[in-house]
Scaffold this motif. Sequence first.
Motif, PDB file in Angstrom:
ATOM      1  N   GLU A 166      -6.754  -3.455  -0.262  1.00 42.85           N
ATOM      2  CA  GLU A 166      -5.430  -3.671   0.319  1.00 42.85           C
ATOM      3  C   GLU A 166      -5.238  -2.818   1.574  1.00 42.85           C
ATOM      4  OE1 GLU A 166      -5.943  -3.250  -2.887  1.00 42.85           O
ATOM      5  OE2 GLU A 166      -4.843  -4.784  -4.006  1.00 42.85           O
ATOM      6  N   GLU A 167      -5.638  -1.565   1.457  1.00 45.83           N
ATOM      7  CA  GLU A 167      -5.449  -0.659   2.590  1.00 45.83           C
ATOM      8  C   GLU A 167      -6.307  -1.049   3.776  1.00 45.83           C
ATOM      9  OE1 GLU A 167      -4.034   3.109  -0.096  1.00 45.83           O
ATOM     10  OE2 GLU A 167      -6.101   3.021   0.607  1.00 45.83           O
TER      11      GLU A 167
ATOM     12  N   THR B 181      -4.684  -3.978   5.517  1.00 49.06           N
ATOM     13  CA  THR B 181      -3.488  -3.561   6.240  1.00 49.06           C
ATOM     14  C   THR B 181      -3.845  -2.861   7.542  1.00 49.06           C
ATOM     15  OG1 THR B 181      -2.362  -3.312   4.140  1.00 49.06           O
ATOM     16  CG2 THR B 181      -1.345  -2.258   6.034  1.00 49.06           C
TER      17      THR B 181
ATOM     18  N   SER C 275      -0.473   4.147   1.265  1.00 47.78           N
ATOM     19  CA  SER C 275      -0.839   4.895   2.464  1.00 47.78           C
ATOM     20  C   SER C 275      -1.868   4.094   3.248  1.00 47.78           C
ATOM     21  CB  SER C 275      -1.418   6.254   2.084  1.00 47.78           C
ATOM     22  OG  SER C 275      -2.825   6.192   1.999  1.00 47.78           O
ATOM     23  N   LEU C 276      -2.227   4.604   4.411  1.00 44.54           N
ATOM     24  CA  LEU C 276      -3.260   3.929   5.200  1.00 44.54           C
ATOM     25  C   LEU C 276      -4.564   4.707   5.110  1.00 44.54           C
ATOM     26  CD1 LEU C 276      -1.212   3.058   8.414  1.00 44.54           C
ATOM     27  CD2 LEU C 276      -1.732   1.582   6.491  1.00 44.54           C
TER      28      LEU C 276
ATOM     29  N   VAL D 158       0.845  -1.203   0.000  1.00 44.67           N
ATOM     30  CA  VAL D 158       0.000   0.000   0.000  1.00 44.67           C
ATOM     31  C   VAL D 158       0.876   1.247   0.000  1.00 44.67           C
ATOM     32  CG1 VAL D 158      -2.001  -1.017   1.139  1.00 44.67           C
ATOM     33  CG2 VAL D 158      -0.165  -0.090   2.528  1.00 44.67           C
TER      34      VAL D 158
ATOM     35  N   LEU E 241       4.198   6.405   4.133  1.00 45.57           N
ATOM     36  CA  LEU E 241       3.589   5.291   4.865  1.00 45.57           C
ATOM     37  C   LEU E 241       4.247   5.135   6.240  1.00 45.57           C
ATOM     38  CD1 LEU E 241       1.599   2.863   4.723  1.00 45.57           C
ATOM     39  CD2 LEU E 241       3.491   1.513   3.844  1.00 45.57           C
TER      40      LEU E 241
END
Lengths: 77, 725
Positions: free
Chosen positions: B71-72, B75, B64-65, B62, B102
């Motif tokens: 995907e994010e 994570t 970023s969150l 990813v 990140l």
Amino acid sequence: MRLSEVGRGKQCRVKELYLSPEMKRKLLELGLFPGQIVEVLQDAPFGGPVKIKVGDYCLALRKSEADNIEVEECNVQ
Amino acid sequence: MSSKVIKVAVVGNPNTGKSTLINALAGTNLHVGNWAGVTIEKKEAFLKYKGYEIHLIDLPGVYSLGNNTAEEKITIEFLIRERPDVVIDVVDATNLERNLYLTIQLLELELPLVIALNMWDEAKAKGIEIDYKKLEELLCVKAVPVSAVKGEGVQELLEAVVEVYESRGKEREEKCVLHFEDYLEEEIKYLLEKIEKIQPVLLDLYPKRFLVISLIEGNTFFIDIPISDELNREILKVRERLEKMYHKDIVSLIVEERYSIIISITEQVVKKHKVKKADITYILDRLFLHKVFGLPVFFFLMWLLFEFTFELSSPYIDWMDSVISSFIAPLVAHWLYEAGASPWLRSFIVEGVIGGVGFVVVFVPVLFFLYLFMAFLEGSGYMSRAAFLMDRFMSVLGLSGKSFIPMIIGFGCNVPAVYATRTLEDRKEKILTVLMIPFMSCGARLTVYAFFVTIFFREHKTIVIMFLYLLGIAVAVVVAFVMHKLFFKTTSHHFILELPPYRLPTLRFILRNAWIRTKAFLYEAGTFIFATSVIIWFLLHIPIGVKKPENSVFGMISKTVAPVFEPLGFGNWQAAGSLLSGFVAKEVVLATMGNIYSGQVVREGDLEEIDLKEKLIEIGKGFIQANIEAGKRLITFFGILSDGEETLPVGENRSLVETVRNAFTPLTAFSFMVFLLLYTPCVATVFAIRQELNSWKWAGLSIVISFTTAWITTFVIYNIGKALL
């Protein structure tokens, strides 16, 4: 000036992104924030996407997105 | 002393060599599966290090969150719920600035972090000098230079993980918190106090700094409990004040603040030296992305890919085929005979079970070779270039260049192609791409064309097959265009794609990747093909004691269905029956034809004495020969394509050739092939569609759409043909 108008091999500085909030966030997070230096490297055939250099890496964007990114000329070697 | 378990999550941007690092750390202990509910790859590994048991969990790549991609979500939910003991943040040292974004978010999560500065050697070669000690000092975390490809720094990384684990529980020093601008920090403090008063439970559930910043940003999908109205009002007030103060929207503000921290760090840590070395990526892209030559080069590479795949795999296919049909099947038949099994049971096991499994296994070499080349293309960074080149064309269909990659994979096999659509974020784009994939003529269909073409179109083999491939693409485009215009009406999607530098993937990476995928195919599709061929076998043998396939349940069903194909030129029950079985897997069509046309259910001739040792030696020799043959093909390939006699895998089946020659005319054979190309995806693909789109509706719709399209197209082609001839 818009990013789509920048000639190949020219550098410019990002000023503002006129895009939907999600797109804007995505591009900002990828490093296309105001003040960032961007170089236009290549464009695809038949009006396809453009390849730009953002900081240390390369990114592909559609022309329509590049149209909505305001930039200013800059003269960094 | 029982060993202590350290739970380590591995996080990082895409293209940072995360998988390679995991491989370097875990070696062969890797377990690959999917995350629950989504088909995003989950890799796990256990390894022992100095009395610790390290449990590695690979999280999806990813940037970023922040956003809402699958995907994010995975994570962030994993990091918050599971609270791993240590997080390894894999950072691309050649691209520190963007990768640190990140990292900053991970620090907001207050997780014990170890930064793996991967591709350290590459960065050095590029003249990038990183003062990692300084970076450690500034971020208050451990940072380890690593080269996953060369296996350098791996021990040090494990050492750092243990060190961080042992010093856990210590409160982060105040000086280590990366501060934003004063006014923003005041607002953060303000909101934190409000949360403590209004809804303190949030602070028990989530890391506080991350929580407050996320609330201000409006990035709240990970919060499971409803936020009280009062708190929401406070959040809005804070946002309003900030936007007024800084004259920009809140998202820009926070992202820019993070980046200003990053820039102040990189200014102190990174030094760039000019190097005289040529930039390979720049040079290669001048060719691969060239305005005029880019596309021809791309098509040439695609042609090479298929040529290599089929040329190199066919000796192994022949070998596998002979192992199964002339060794395993007769051997088992013999054993069963010795054991006194009834002919019925023998037939079931030999034809139904081994026949079914055999079809899957024989197919494996093509897939393995295809996956080898695909892994090379992916690992080298070329795939994203293909997406770049095709984006303009795909945008006409409301798709983006990214959806082109699964379609390329579809030429090899539709099943992995469907799974490859997981990289498409937009649901509509994903559905449309999945609906196009079954029209991409896969390797299985090629075996059937090869058979028919040698019988009816010997002179124009290549043209006929090329035509079929192109027809598949054309039909896919038309179907997608109609669907796009009628149902989706999406405004053109966006297309943002990183173009990573070209890298030469290691042989280990390619082999491992290809093997993992081949194995996945065997598990996922294999079970389905196996089950269905068992069912077909039963249908062919019911009622019990049936002598002619024509009178079996299968024959009856085929006869009922046959009139549907009458207007297409092949209304006999045999053709209908083989098409029915082709639903299982396209290459089964040939086998069914063989079974039906030869008109016998059990071949007693199979029961000859078998010398086990001799056979095994024969198989070993066969395998060596297959290797030699593949090697020869590779050499002749580079020795400017001397078009030798092409051997087709069905050469020896004389009786079948004769019957088929009598049953079809060139025109009906051609329309049969067209129909075979377009009609319903195989069971494995349907199953993949259901799994990937998480909907039976779309899987069913895909069948309906392809069947109708196939019928109409074949009808048109057959009738044009009839009028012309």
